[in-house]
Design a protein around this motif. Structure first.
Motif, PDB file in Angstrom:
ATOM      1  N   LEU A  56       0.834  -1.208   0.000  1.00 56.55           N
ATOM      2  CA  LEU A  56       0.000   0.000   0.000  1.00 56.55           C
ATOM      3  C   LEU A  56       0.865   1.252   0.000  1.00 56.55           C
ATOM      4  O   LEU A  56       0.545   2.257   0.633  1.00 56.55           O
ATOM      5  CB  LEU A  56      -0.975  -0.013   1.179  1.00 56.55           C
ATOM      6  CG  LEU A  56      -2.172  -0.937   0.964  1.00 56.55           C
ATOM      7  CD1 LEU A  56      -3.006  -1.070   2.219  1.00 56.55           C
ATOM      8  CD2 LEU A  56      -3.036  -0.443  -0.197  1.00 56.55           C
ATOM      9  N   ALA A  57       1.994   1.171  -0.673  1.00 59.68           N
ATOM     10  CA  ALA A  57       2.864   2.338  -0.862  1.00 59.68           C
ATOM     11  C   ALA A  57       3.591   2.149  -2.188  1.00 59.68           C
ATOM     12  O   ALA A  57       4.782   1.871  -2.235  1.00 59.68           O
ATOM     13  CB  ALA A  57       3.859   2.478   0.289  1.00 59.68           C
ATOM     14  N   GLY A  58       2.828   2.275  -3.271  1.00 57.87           N
ATOM     15  CA  GLY A  58       3.421   2.010  -4.574  1.00 57.87           C
ATOM     16  C   GLY A  58       2.823   2.860  -5.682  1.00 57.87           C
ATOM     17  O   GLY A  58       1.865   3.609  -5.477  1.00 57.87           O
ATOM     18  N   LEU A  59       3.431   2.742  -6.859  1.00 56.90           N
ATOM     19  CA  LEU A  59       2.964   3.440  -8.049  1.00 56.90           C
ATOM     20  C   LEU A  59       2.926   2.420  -9.178  1.00 56.90           C
ATOM     21  O   LEU A  59       3.888   1.675  -9.363  1.00 56.90           O
ATOM     22  CB  LEU A  59       3.904   4.596  -8.405  1.00 56.90           C
ATOM     23  CG  LEU A  59       3.315   5.510  -9.475  1.00 56.90           C
ATOM     24  CD1 LEU A  59       2.777   6.783  -8.828  1.00 56.90           C
ATOM     25  CD2 LEU A  59       4.337   5.878 -10.528  1.00 56.90           C
ATOM     26  N   TRP A  60       1.809   2.375  -9.895  1.00 52.20           N
ATOM     27  CA  TRP A  60       1.548   1.266 -10.813  1.00 52.20           C
ATOM     28  C   TRP A  60       1.052   1.754 -12.168  1.00 52.20           C
ATOM     29  O   TRP A  60       0.377   2.769 -12.261  1.00 52.20           O
ATOM     30  CB  TRP A  60       0.480   0.340 -10.203  1.00 52.20           C
ATOM     31  CG  TRP A  60       0.901  -0.181  -8.877  1.00 52.20           C
ATOM     32  CD1 TRP A  60       0.616   0.374  -7.652  1.00 52.20           C
ATOM     33  CD2 TRP A  60       1.744  -1.303  -8.625  1.00 52.20           C
ATOM     34  NE1 TRP A  60       1.220  -0.357  -6.664  1.00 52.20           N
ATOM     35  CE2 TRP A  60       1.913  -1.386  -7.219  1.00 52.20           C
ATOM     36  CE3 TRP A  60       2.352  -2.259  -9.453  1.00 52.20           C
ATOM     37  CZ2 TRP A  60       2.673  -2.378  -6.621  1.00 52.20           C
ATOM     38  CZ3 TRP A  60       3.119  -3.251  -8.855  1.00 52.20           C
ATOM     39  CH2 TRP A  60       3.270  -3.315  -7.465  1.00 52.20           C
ATOM     40  N   ARG A  61       1.355   0.923 -13.190  1.00 53.97           N
ATOM     41  CA  ARG A  61       0.793   1.149 -14.519  1.00 53.97           C
ATOM     42  C   ARG A  61      -0.672   0.703 -14.473  1.00 53.97           C
ATOM     43  O   ARG A  61      -0.971  -0.448 -14.164  1.00 53.97           O
ATOM     44  CB  ARG A  61       1.581   0.350 -15.557  1.00 53.97           C
ATOM     45  CG  ARG A  61       1.301   0.742 -16.986  1.00 53.97           C
ATOM     46  CD  ARG A  61       2.069  -0.145 -17.958  1.00 53.97           C
ATOM     47  NE  ARG A  61       3.508   0.006 -17.882  1.00 53.97           N
ATOM     48  CZ  ARG A  61       4.216   0.915 -18.559  1.00 53.97           C
ATOM     49  NH1 ARG A  61       3.576   1.754 -19.364  1.00 53.97           N
ATOM     50  NH2 ARG A  61       5.522   0.982 -18.446  1.00 53.97           N
ATOM     51  N   THR A  62      -1.580   1.626 -14.753  1.00 55.70           N
ATOM     52  CA  THR A  62      -3.009   1.361 -14.574  1.00 55.70           C
ATOM     53  C   THR A  62      -3.458   0.134 -15.362  1.00 55.70           C
ATOM     54  O   THR A  62      -4.153  -0.745 -14.827  1.00 55.70           O
ATOM     55  CB  THR A  62      -3.828   2.597 -15.003  1.00 55.70           C
ATOM     56  OG1 THR A  62      -3.333   3.742 -14.297  1.00 55.70           O
ATOM     57  CG2 THR A  62      -5.287   2.421 -14.700  1.00 55.70           C
ATOM     58  N   ALA A  63      -3.050   0.040 -16.625  1.00 54.09           N
ATOM     59  CA  ALA A  63      -3.506  -1.061 -17.479  1.00 54.09           C
ATOM     60  C   ALA A  63      -3.025  -2.408 -16.941  1.00 54.09           C
ATOM     61  O   ALA A  63      -3.747  -3.412 -17.020  1.00 54.09           O
ATOM     62  CB  ALA A  63      -3.008  -0.851 -18.909  1.00 54.09           C
ATOM     63  N   ALA A  64      -1.816  -2.434 -16.379  1.00 60.16           N
ATOM     64  CA  ALA A  64      -1.262  -3.696 -15.866  1.00 60.16           C
ATOM     65  C   ALA A  64      -2.053  -4.182 -14.649  1.00 60.16           C
ATOM     66  O   ALA A  64      -2.348  -5.373 -14.514  1.00 60.16           O
ATOM     67  CB  ALA A  64       0.213  -3.509 -15.498  1.00 60.16           C
ATOM     68  N   VAL A  65      -2.425  -3.257 -13.768  1.00 61.34           N
ATOM     69  CA  VAL A  65      -3.184  -3.660 -12.584  1.00 61.34           C
ATOM     70  C   VAL A  65      -4.604  -4.047 -12.972  1.00 61.34           C
ATOM     71  O   VAL A  65      -5.161  -5.027 -12.457  1.00 61.34           O
ATOM     72  CB  VAL A  65      -3.181  -2.537 -11.521  1.00 61.34           C
ATOM     73  CG1 VAL A  65      -4.058  -2.910 -10.326  1.00 61.34           C
ATOM     74  CG2 VAL A  65      -1.751  -2.272 -11.049  1.00 61.34           C
ATOM     75  N   ARG A  66      -5.203  -3.321 -13.908  1.00 62.59           N
ATOM     76  CA  ARG A  66      -6.561  -3.693 -14.364  1.00 62.59           C
ATOM     77  C   ARG A  66      -6.550  -5.104 -14.957  1.00 62.59           C
ATOM     78  O   ARG A  66      -7.452  -5.905 -14.695  1.00 62.59           O
ATOM     79  CB  ARG A  66      -7.056  -2.680 -15.405  1.00 62.59           C
ATOM     80  CG  ARG A  66      -7.505  -1.369 -14.777  1.00 62.59           C
ATOM     81  CD  ARG A  66      -8.447  -0.571 -15.692  1.00 62.59           C
ATOM     82  NE  ARG A  66      -9.031   0.528 -14.920  1.00 62.59           N
ATOM     83  CZ  ARG A  66      -8.857   1.812 -15.205  1.00 62.59           C
ATOM     84  NH1 ARG A  66      -8.162   2.170 -16.259  1.00 62.59           N
ATOM     85  NH2 ARG A  66      -9.419   2.736 -14.441  1.00 62.59           N
ATOM     86  N   ALA A  67      -5.532  -5.400 -15.774  1.00 64.57           N
ATOM     87  CA  ALA A  67      -5.456  -6.729 -16.394  1.00 64.57           C
ATOM     88  C   ALA A  67      -5.244  -7.804 -15.328  1.00 64.57           C
ATOM     89  O   ALA A  67      -5.865  -8.876 -15.373  1.00 64.57           O
ATOM     90  CB  ALA A  67      -4.315  -6.760 -17.412  1.00 64.57           C
ATOM     91  N   ALA A  68      -4.389  -7.524 -14.345  1.00 62.95           N
ATOM     92  CA  ALA A  68      -4.124  -8.498 -13.283  1.00 62.95           C
ATOM     93  C   ALA A  68      -5.383  -8.745 -12.453  1.00 62.95           C
ATOM     94  O   ALA A  68      -5.705  -9.878 -12.090  1.00 62.95           O
ATOM     95  CB  ALA A  68      -2.979  -8.007 -12.391  1.00 62.95           C
ATOM     96  N   LEU A  69      -6.133  -7.683 -12.176  1.00 57.29           N
ATOM     97  CA  LEU A  69      -7.361  -7.809 -11.376  1.00 57.29           C
ATOM     98  C   LEU A  69      -8.421  -8.626 -12.105  1.00 57.29           C
ATOM     99  O   LEU A  69      -9.166  -9.383 -11.479  1.00 57.29           O
ATOM    100  CB  LEU A  69      -7.924  -6.417 -11.070  1.00 57.29           C
ATOM    101  CG  LEU A  69      -7.588  -5.806  -9.721  1.00 57.29           C
ATOM    102  CD1 LEU A  69      -8.130  -4.380  -9.666  1.00 57.29           C
ATOM    103  CD2 LEU A  69      -8.126  -6.630  -8.560  1.00 57.29           C
TER     104      LEU A  69
END
Length: 203
Positions: free
Chosen positions: A135-148
């Motif tokens: 809960l202390a990070g910065l992420w590529r939105t598309a990568a997290v959406r795909a993983a979810l």
């Protein structure tokens, strides 16, 4: 705006702050609303991402900070449902995912995450023991959406670790407040805070 990242790493980003859970180890108090050095913990986290294009707070609405407030369903369901709810609001190619109980998070730590994340799908702060703070990070939105979309597990680590984030060693910024002792230490440091860096125990 052009490219996603320049010298500073990631340029445009949104911020999602999870501020909904009941703090069982702190007696069920409203942890994001606790005062540290004259500001709530949530306000301090919001200040660290003040250059975000959009601030999304997953939790009950508050007078401050100014943000888009949303609730997971049911409220208090945990970090993954809260992430799903917050991520639905994100419009930038990158987003910061943060807990509301990190009073030592600052703009420098967020800038370090932005630099580190630009070469892959994300970056996380690691604590003094070398443990990633999910809960202390910065992420590529598309990568997290795909993983979810493909994820049936319950843990943030299980979701985010396979994205192989860069690790940024910032033990102070990565510290959260889960116990009365940690809160007392944070308040001591916050009260003696010079303008600028926070030492472990103040001056």
């Amino acid at each position: 705006m052009g490219a996603h990242h320049g010298r500073r790493g990631v340029d445009g980003y949104d911020a999602v702050v999870l501020a909904g859970g009941a703090a069982r180890r702190l007696g069920g108090v409203d942890k994001p609303g606790l005062d540290v050095g004259g500001r709530t913990m949530l306000e301090r986290v919001a200040e660290a991402v003040r250059d975000a294009a959009l601030l999304v707070v997953v939790g009950p609405p508050r007078p401050r900070p100014a943000a888009r407030y949303v609730r997971e369903d049911p409220p208090g369901a945990g970090p993954l449902p809260a992430l799903r709810t917050g991520l639905a609001e994100v419009g930038s190619p990158w987003f910061a995912l943060l807990a509301a109980d990190m009073p030592f998070l600052d703009g420098e730590a967020v800038a370090a995450l932005r630099r580190a994340a630009a070469v892959g799908d994300g970056a996380v702060l690691v604590d003094a023991e070398g443990r990633p703070q999910w809960l202390a990070g910065l992420w590529r939105t598309a990568a997290v959406r795909a993983a979810l979309a493909d994820y049936s597990g319950r843990s943030l680590r299980g979701l985010l670790a396979p994205l192989d984030p860069a690790e940024v060693l910032r033990p102070e910024a990565a510290r959260d407040c889960d116990t009365p002792e940690e809160l007392a230490r944070a308040r001591e440091a916050g009260d003696s805070e010079p303008r600028g860096r926070l030492g472990p125990g103040g001056s």
